[in-house]
Design an enzyme around this catalytic site. Sequence first.
Site, PDB file in Angstrom:
ATOM      1  N   ASN A  77     -21.874 -30.473  32.273  1.00 42.48           N
ATOM      2  CA  ASN A  77     -22.619 -31.704  31.993  1.00 42.48           C
ATOM      3  C   ASN A  77     -23.738 -31.569  30.978  1.00 42.48           C
ATOM      4  O   ASN A  77     -24.657 -32.375  30.985  1.00 42.48           O
ATOM      5  CB  ASN A  77     -23.216 -32.295  33.282  1.00 42.48           C
ATOM      6  CG  ASN A  77     -22.150 -32.930  34.127  1.00 42.48           C
ATOM      7  OD1 ASN A  77     -21.293 -33.628  33.597  1.00 42.48           O
ATOM      8  ND2 ASN A  77     -22.162 -32.666  35.413  1.00 42.48           N
ATOM      9  N   ASP A 128     -26.017 -20.211  34.860  1.00 39.55           N
ATOM     10  CA  ASP A 128     -25.404 -21.542  35.029  1.00 39.55           C
ATOM     11  C   ASP A 128     -24.157 -21.714  34.150  1.00 39.55           C
ATOM     12  O   ASP A 128     -23.675 -22.832  33.966  1.00 39.55           O
ATOM     13  CB  ASP A 128     -26.392 -22.684  34.770  1.00 39.55           C
ATOM     14  CG  ASP A 128     -25.856 -24.030  35.240  1.00 39.55           C
ATOM     15  OD1 ASP A 128     -25.127 -24.059  36.248  1.00 39.55           O
ATOM     16  OD2 ASP A 128     -26.132 -25.060  34.576  1.00 39.55           O
ATOM     17  N   HIS A 136     -26.274 -17.587  39.580  1.00 37.04           N
ATOM     18  CA  HIS A 136     -25.821 -18.989  39.581  1.00 37.04           C
ATOM     19  C   HIS A 136     -24.879 -19.209  38.408  1.00 37.04           C
ATOM     20  O   HIS A 136     -25.306 -19.303  37.247  1.00 37.04           O
ATOM     21  CB  HIS A 136     -26.988 -19.968  39.499  1.00 37.04           C
ATOM     22  CG  HIS A 136     -26.545 -21.404  39.597  1.00 37.04           C
ATOM     23  ND1 HIS A 136     -26.525 -22.108  40.786  1.00 37.04           N
ATOM     24  CD2 HIS A 136     -26.049 -22.270  38.664  1.00 37.04           C
ATOM     25  CE1 HIS A 136     -26.060 -23.329  40.577  1.00 37.04           C
ATOM     26  NE2 HIS A 136     -25.768 -23.448  39.276  1.00 37.04           N
ATOM     27  N   HIS A 153     -20.449 -20.652  37.613  1.00 36.37           N
ATOM     28  CA  HIS A 153     -19.307 -21.358  38.198  1.00 36.37           C
ATOM     29  C   HIS A 153     -18.002 -20.860  37.582  1.00 36.37           C
ATOM     30  O   HIS A 153     -18.001 -20.285  36.492  1.00 36.37           O
ATOM     31  CB  HIS A 153     -19.393 -22.862  37.903  1.00 36.37           C
ATOM     32  CG  HIS A 153     -20.715 -23.499  38.214  1.00 36.37           C
ATOM     33  ND1 HIS A 153     -21.118 -23.811  39.492  1.00 36.37           N
ATOM     34  CD2 HIS A 153     -21.737 -23.887  37.401  1.00 36.37           C
ATOM     35  CE1 HIS A 153     -22.310 -24.382  39.454  1.00 36.37           C
ATOM     36  NE2 HIS A 153     -22.719 -24.423  38.202  1.00 36.37           N
TER      37      HIS A 153
HETATM   38  C1  0GY Z   1     -25.274 -26.953  38.065  1.00 35.84           C
HETATM   39  C2  0GY Z   1     -25.274 -28.226  37.442  1.00 35.84           C
HETATM   40  C3  0GY Z   1     -24.575 -29.349  37.532  1.00 35.84           C
HETATM   41  C4  0GY Z   1     -23.332 -29.577  38.125  1.00 35.84           C
HETATM   42  C5  0GY Z   1     -22.938 -29.064  39.260  1.00 35.84           C
HETATM   43  O1  0GY Z   1     -21.757 -29.202  41.206  1.00 35.84           O
HETATM   44  C6  0GY Z   1     -21.798 -29.540  40.036  1.00 35.84           C
HETATM   45  O2  0GY Z   1     -20.955 -30.243  39.497  1.00 35.84           O
HETATM   46  O3  0GY Z   1     -23.614 -28.070  39.792  1.00 35.84           O
HETATM   47  C7  0GY Z   1     -25.221 -30.507  36.968  1.00 35.84           C
HETATM   48  O4  0GY Z   1     -24.543 -31.385  36.388  1.00 35.84           O
HETATM   49  O5  0GY Z   1     -26.466 -30.606  37.050  1.00 35.84           O
HETATM   50  O6  0GY Z   1     -24.739 -26.008  37.522  1.00 35.84           O
HETATM   51  O7  0GY Z   1     -25.896 -26.750  39.096  1.00 35.84           O
END
Ligand code: 0GY
Length: 289
Positions: free
Chosen positions: A250, A245, A27, A29
């Site tokens: 955020n 993560d 997980h 991004h």
């Molecule tokens: C995560 C966490 C967040 C954000 C997102 O899609 C998103 O913007 O996943 C969060 O702010 O909790 O990494 O899952």
Amino acid sequence: MSPGYIPFHPNPSKPKYKPPAGAVDAHCHVFGPEAKFSYAPERKYTPCDAPKEKLFALRDFLGFDKNVIVQASCHSKDNRAMIDALDASNGKAKGVAFVGEEVTDDELKWMDKAGVRGVRFNFLKRLVDITPPDVLHRIVKRVAPLGWHIVIYFEMPDLPEYESFFSSIPTTVVVDHMGTPDVKKGVDHPENQRFHRLMDAHKNFYVKVTCPERMSLIGPPYDDVAPFGRVLVERFPDRVIWGTDWPHPNMKKVAPDDGILVDYIPKIAPTAASQQALLVDNPMRLYWS
Ligand code: 0GY
């Protein structure tokens, strides 16, 4: 960047824990870079750029072999930055996309070929406008024939509202961030036990034992969150996966040190066998088989 947004840690520590060969960070991004992949107009936050090169360098530094890159809400349904990272990964990254029902079969095929293996349904009102379940059902029908699964991101107090929908999903389902328990309430709280029952009842459900940094009340090394992860690893050893993560969208106060997050793994998966399942066998079954 949004006001108050914390960029990722510039200089994470080298973890003491060494993951097994072939370990998957399941997980994480990529964000931007904005100059090439602009952020979605409907986004609820503007992140810092977190490009693929930085993610791959972190993967190597932490001792991991592969990544699963999850589409985040700041890019909404524009999956190009994620796909671009998959293309550049030499087969070492798979993806989870965010799509609407307007997605075409050609786009789905393009994503499948690039290594997308799932779609994320996000139920966090602070991040997205919630898509109605009938639309989501239609999306499931479109992606199930590709062998994709559904990733669900929800807040634990909302589980009663969504549970019957979740239970009706026929594909494999992967729950983000342990279902986001409230650490203050404890592992045995009815809310968390309800989530465990959902996992018990549905053998097609996996869970990510991720994000202690989001839930901890006391901060690193996240000892207050470890019991929540440990019980899931014990009860569902073949249905847990783990991820950093990165770049931690955020986080409001402190940028998490990814090295400390890796050192948290043996606290929730104390044996070599549980680590092999958590970091290699389970994510490989989900994303590379
Ligand atoms: C995560 C966490 C967040 C954000 C997102 O899609 C998103 O913007 O996943 C969060 O702010 O909790 O990494 O899952």
